[in-house]
Design a protein around this motif. Structure first.
Motif, PDB file in Angstrom:
ATOM      1  N   LEU A   1      -4.769   7.629  -3.998  1.00 41.97           N
ATOM      2  CA  LEU A   1      -5.664   6.541  -3.628  1.00 41.97           C
ATOM      3  C   LEU A   1      -6.616   6.975  -2.521  1.00 41.97           C
ATOM      4  O   LEU A   1      -6.247   7.745  -1.630  1.00 41.97           O
TER       5      LEU A   1
ATOM      6  N   LEU B   1      -6.365   2.656  -9.105  1.00 35.81           N
ATOM      7  CA  LEU B   1      -5.490   1.506  -8.908  1.00 35.81           C
ATOM      8  C   LEU B   1      -4.749   1.165 -10.201  1.00 35.81           C
ATOM      9  O   LEU B   1      -3.573   0.807 -10.176  1.00 35.81           O
TER      10      LEU B   1
ATOM     11  N   GLU C   1       0.837  -1.202   0.000  1.00 38.61           N
ATOM     12  CA  GLU C   1       0.000   0.000   0.000  1.00 38.61           C
ATOM     13  C   GLU C   1       0.874   1.255   0.000  1.00 38.61           C
ATOM     14  O   GLU C   1       0.631   2.216  -0.739  1.00 38.61           O
TER      15      GLU C   1
ATOM     16  N   LEU D   1      -9.012  -5.291 -10.340  1.00 35.62           N
ATOM     17  CA  LEU D   1      -8.371  -4.109  -9.764  1.00 35.62           C
ATOM     18  C   LEU D   1      -8.068  -3.080 -10.853  1.00 35.62           C
ATOM     19  O   LEU D   1      -8.183  -1.873 -10.644  1.00 35.62           O
TER      20      LEU D   1
ATOM     21  N   LEU E   1      -5.893  -2.849  -1.090  1.00 37.20           N
ATOM     22  CA  LEU E   1      -4.493  -3.280  -1.223  1.00 37.20           C
ATOM     23  C   LEU E   1      -4.030  -3.998   0.042  1.00 37.20           C
ATOM     24  O   LEU E   1      -3.324  -5.006  -0.031  1.00 37.20           O
TER      25      LEU E   1
ATOM     26  N   ASP F   1      -9.414   2.352  -1.571  1.00 36.09           N
ATOM     27  CA  ASP F   1      -8.379   1.743  -2.409  1.00 36.09           C
ATOM     28  C   ASP F   1      -7.301   1.113  -1.526  1.00 36.09           C
ATOM     29  O   ASP F   1      -6.866  -0.021  -1.757  1.00 36.09           O
TER      30      ASP F   1
END
Lengths: 236, 236
Positions: free
Chosen positions: A17, A121, A8, A115, A25, A21
């Motif tokens: 993000l 992403l 992340e 994704l 991750l 999001d």
DNA sequence: CGAAGTGTTGAAGCAAATCAATTTTCGTGG
DNA sequence: CCACGAAAATTGATTTGCTTCAACACTTCG
């Protein structure tokens, strides 16, 4: 040192993000497995059905040439994708092995596709691939135009920066779980030469070493020594 | 030699494009412009507002190091993108210059975004980027582990294959508009050494040369000489 | 505690760099 | 079309960064 959120942390640099999001991750890192040091994660020619991410430890892309020589062409650090390219390219044109013991996560291709449907992403994933390519270009410059001591210095500056990116390069020092033979296979010089070059860098007080732990007492001095410009890592 | 459809020809290898997709790509090549040899197309640090594609001629990615050395880290052949990465990475970390006189097309970022909304074109574009990265990895192998003669041989095999991909490498020969100085800056060796290595390859009848025109009388022999395996170009 | 892997050091040899000079090719204008 | 200057290619002589070979010390771990 181990941090489940390095994936992340890294991708956050590639796109703006949302909290959702990031959550997605983080969830991908839950089902991780351990891989021993010096073990193949993906073999040359493979067509894996999932994508692997390094969560902890060092791995490398490498290829064994017909004459038996090994060429290491990239280091994979925590947060790095191993084979995001396979869904498009179809098969591996090199192998991936651990250098140290690693913790890795796998994401199946269907999930990756899902994704990639999300614009932020998607941008983050492709940013990661493009930065990897930028790093490859810098290695081409090093191999073609820098002497052994500058190559090692540049590589150390790069690794420090990449580790700090995922919150792992503390106090200008880091654990470098790479033998001198592996460094030689990376930079295209002999083990003996790597040894002498490392000794030079120590003599010049540009680095200090305790076993595998590398300390850089003056980062700016080392950067100046090898003309390291972090711009190619595209961090902001 | 010049063919307005090399862009379409190349990308057709990266995805199953429809007739409509191909039409779109051909239309992008309509507004092309000519650029003189040895001219910068994009400067180091630039943030261009459009993406450039080479339609004819040779160009290169390069960087001038602080000590004045030049490192050429990629060749751009007809059909290749110059800077598809800029919309995501934000700025160039190297420059791009023509080697020969080139015909180039430009696509503004908004149009690129629009093209990337279409799954097949998106795959084709990213396939092109991923193949470029695979080529960079092979260059790392060459620079690190191959001697001068094998490096030149490998580069020639690669260029032949990439030109044939866009319908331009006829009869196992091609025009190589690259000086020996430029080859040296590419492979990290001196001009003098390039000259001697080329002479060796001629003596061994692995290549023949008339000025800038390179002929390869026996492609398989040259491939065997440098262990060239076209798998990394991911054409099938 | 012993074996294997890793790091260190010395000596000799080689691939490629550097320095230097000459020839060939190419572009341009008279 | 030829003359001229610049760029590129070629060749020789010398130097050097790195390799190779070899031996030995240290570390790690079963």
């Amino acid at each position: 040192m181990s941090d489940g959120n390095c994936f992340e942390a890294k991708l956050s640099h590639g796109a703006l993000l949302t909290a959702a999001d990031r959550e997605v991750l983080r969830d991908l890192s839950v089902e991780a497995r351990e891989v021993d040091a010096h073990t193949d994660i993906i073999a040359d020619g493979d067509n894996p059905t999932n994508v692997t991410v390094i969560l902890d430890g060092f791995a490398c892309r490498y290829k064994i040439l017909p004459d038996g020589q090994r060429s290491i062409m990239a280091y994979l650090l925590p947060g790095d994708f191993c084979d995001l390219h396979v869904p498009i390219l179809g098969h591996m044109d090199h192998a991936i092995a651990t250098l140290s013991r690693c913790r890795v996560a796998t994401i199946d291709h269907a999930t990756v596709e899902h994704l990639l449907d999300q614009p932020r992403l998607r941008q983050a994933f492709w940013w990661a691939e493009l930065v990897d390519h930028a790093i490859s270009r810098q290695w081409i410059i090093s191999l073609g135009r820098r002497t052994g001591d500058k190559m090692v210095a540049h590589l150390l500056c790069e690794i420090l920066e990449r580790l700090k990116l995922v919150g792992m390069g503390q106090n200008d020092g880091f654990l470098l779980p790479v033998t001198q033979t592996e460094l030689g296979d990376t930079l295209g010089v002999s083990t003996v030469h790597i040894n002498r070059v490392m000794a030079q860098l120590r003599d010049k007080r540009l680095i200090a070493q305790q076993r595998r732990h590398v300390q850089i007492p003056d980062v700016q001095a080392l950067r100046n020594y090898c003309d390291f410009d972090p711009g190619y890592l595209h961090l902001g």
